[in-house]
Scaffold this motif. Sequence first.
Motif, short mmCIF file in Angstrom:
data_model
loop_
_atom_site.label_atom_id
_atom_site.label_comp_id
_atom_site.label_asym_id
_atom_site.label_seq_id
_atom_site.Cartn_x
_atom_site.Cartn_y
_atom_site.Cartn_z
N TRP A 21 34.69 34.15 49.86
CA TRP A 21 36.05 34.67 50.05
C TRP A 21 36.89 34.44 48.79
O TRP A 21 37.61 35.33 48.34
CB TRP A 21 36.70 34.03 51.26
CG TRP A 21 38.03 34.64 51.58
CD1 TRP A 21 38.28 35.69 52.40
CD2 TRP A 21 39.30 34.26 51.03
NE1 TRP A 21 39.62 35.99 52.41
CE2 TRP A 21 40.26 35.12 51.57
CE3 TRP A 21 39.70 33.28 50.14
CZ2 TRP A 21 41.62 35.02 51.26
CZ3 TRP A 21 41.05 33.18 49.81
CH2 TRP A 21 42.00 34.06 50.38
N VAL B 168 38.37 38.17 47.71
CA VAL B 168 39.75 38.34 48.17
C VAL B 168 40.68 37.32 47.51
O VAL B 168 41.78 37.64 47.07
CB VAL B 168 39.83 38.23 49.71
CG1 VAL B 168 41.26 38.37 50.19
CG2 VAL B 168 38.93 39.25 50.36
N SER C 244 43.94 37.93 45.23
CA SER C 244 45.23 37.44 45.74
C SER C 244 45.79 36.29 44.92
O SER C 244 46.88 35.80 45.20
CB SER C 244 45.06 36.97 47.19
OG SER C 244 44.54 37.99 47.99
N SER D 43 42.09 35.65 56.45
CA SER D 43 40.83 36.30 56.83
C SER D 43 39.97 35.47 57.78
O SER D 43 39.02 35.99 58.34
CB SER D 43 40.00 36.63 55.59
OG SER D 43 40.74 37.47 54.73
#
Length: 190
Positions: free
Chosen positions: A45, A49, A53, A93
């Motif tokens: 992750w 992502v 981010s 998430s």
Amino acid sequence: PSVLSAEGLTAEIHTALPPLRRTWTSFEQIAHGTFYQSYLWCSAWLETVGRASQVEPVVVIQRDGAHRICALLPLQIRRVGKLRILEWLAAPSNNYGYALYHPDFVRAAATWLDANWPALVRSIGSVDAVFLRDNPERIADITNPLTGMFTSRAANRSYALKLSPDFASLYGRKRDGDTRRTGRKKEKAL
């Protein structure tokens, strides 16, 4: 890593995952937790992502006097506007906000965290808010050690779903007649 020592435990604060790979994966083999606290999930992750981010990983490893790991808290700092928010790594998430706990420590973790949480957050550094969401009250027969500190309920309570022998009876138990009829109409139209 920066270190906080209190009440017989040391909390190490790490800001990179790769150096922790071997330690983390070994600990998760014996620890109480879910897939969302695994090194595999968190690192994948973070590389995808998380990188997009621009989150900052913050992994807290608690050790006892014999240097054994008692808990591993995978956290992150995410910017929202000008705010720096401390939250579970991979939020939003992940479905369960939790940590990895050694089975011998999980019941004592609440007392230590309750007494030392403010100092731990100060050791992490400058944050404007702590938002540890999706904390299940229990996983298996263990009460979440953070339940007493964070009082907002998680919207997703499916971790405690009692299964039925087949899908039809489970669906019938969880959805009312109108919802089931609407679902059948949508399926037929599809």
